[in-house]
Write an enzyme that holds these catalytic residues in place. Structure first.
Site, PDB file in Angstrom:
ATOM      1  CE  LYS A  96     -20.112  13.918  54.528  1.00 35.82           C
ATOM      2  NZ  LYS A  96     -20.591  15.258  54.928  1.00 35.82           N
ATOM      3  NE  ARG A 133     -27.445  14.244  51.839  1.00 32.51           N
ATOM      4  CZ  ARG A 133     -26.330  13.962  51.154  1.00 32.51           C
ATOM      5  NH1 ARG A 133     -25.230  13.593  51.804  1.00 32.51           N
ATOM      6  NH2 ARG A 133     -26.306  14.054  49.831  1.00 32.51           N
TER       7      ARG A 133
END
Length: 274
Positions: free
Chosen positions: A221, A255
């Protein structure tokens, strides 16, 4: 700490890894990469071989300012992927990344085992009814607004305190439907500025007071590659570092796009704590 996935009890006392499979043309990292049956099966086989307990399929990109996708289009992307994977790898525990109740319902009826909802039921009033009817584990993420508006909704007086209140309210609501298996996700990158992400991460162990499994999704991210002044493609090392720290703060599910490296984090974490 267990969750029931289609009759199979998954013990989360040892952290698990959830591999990401995006069947979208526009996901922030791997959009368009898995667009035919061979590519989908190859990636699923790779993630399962590397140790993924769950495969999370997404057919609607939730990156900031993501373009709208109709419910019909989302279903048309996701159902063939579910059927394909379960035909070739029938024991796979599939999670479906959707905030729409009809997509969730159709996915469960085709064999999905978990629903992963970025809105925690806020974007579809019927979602909790579907989860209750089919009695599947439900991942509730913290977000404000929608993927199109969330980055305009980043003003907080005390972000962690407000997130704890948010989850407490959602837990009461979800429990009122008789839903048992709940997992919470802080939603890194969703309605949060870069420094806010790190404040939430720093205080993440506070979410353990909710006494629910914690899922952390920070894979590649912008909070990583912007801090390191690098790129998405070069963000794996940073992802591994934060995944390791997340485990020390109580994360039970990681995840990720890169299963092998996440499983190495889990293996070494378990060795230290054995």
């Amino acid at each position: 700490m267990t969750i029931n996935c289609k009759g199979q009890l998954i013990d989360l006392s040892s952290p698990k890894v959830m591999g990401i499979l995006n069947v979208t043309p526009n996901s922030f990292f791997d959009g368009g990469k898995y667009k035919n049956e061979k590519e989908i099966l190859s990636q699923v086989e790779k993630m399962l071989a590397e140790g993924a307990t769950f495969i999370d399929i997404g057919a609607y990109s939730s990156k900031p300012n993501a373009e709208f996708v109709s419910e019909e289009e989302e279903i048309s992307r996701i159902v063939p992927a579910i059927n394909l994977i379960l035909k070739h790898f029938p024991e796979t525990i599939l999670s479906i990344d959707t905030f729409r109740s009809e997509v969730a319902k159709t996915s469960i009826e085709n064999g999905a085992a978990i629903i992963n909802d970025i809105s925690a039921g806020h974007l579809d009033d019927k979602m909790l009814e579907v989860i209750a009817k089919y009695n599947v584990p439900y991942i509730m993420m913290h977000m404000r607004g929608t993927p199109q508006t969330m980055q305009t909704l980043t003003v907080y007086d005390d972000i962690v305190k407000e997130m704890l209140f948010y989850f407490s309210e959602r837990i009461v609501k979800v429990r009122s439907f008789g839903i048992n298996d709940l997992i919470i996700d802080p939603g890194f990158g969703f309605a949060k500025k870069l420094d806010q992400n790190y404040e939430v991460f720093q205080k993440m162990e506070l979410f353990n007071m909710l006494e629910l499994p914690l899922l952390v999704g920070i894979s590649r991210k912008s909070m990583i590659y912007k801090t390191l002044d690098t790129s998405i493609e070069e963000a794996l090392n940073g992802t591994t570092i934060l995944n390791t720290l997340a485990l020390t703060k109580g994360a039970k599910i990681l995840r990720v796009h890169d299963v092998k490296e996440a499983m190495e984090c889990v293996t070494l974490f378990n060795k230290i704590n054995s």
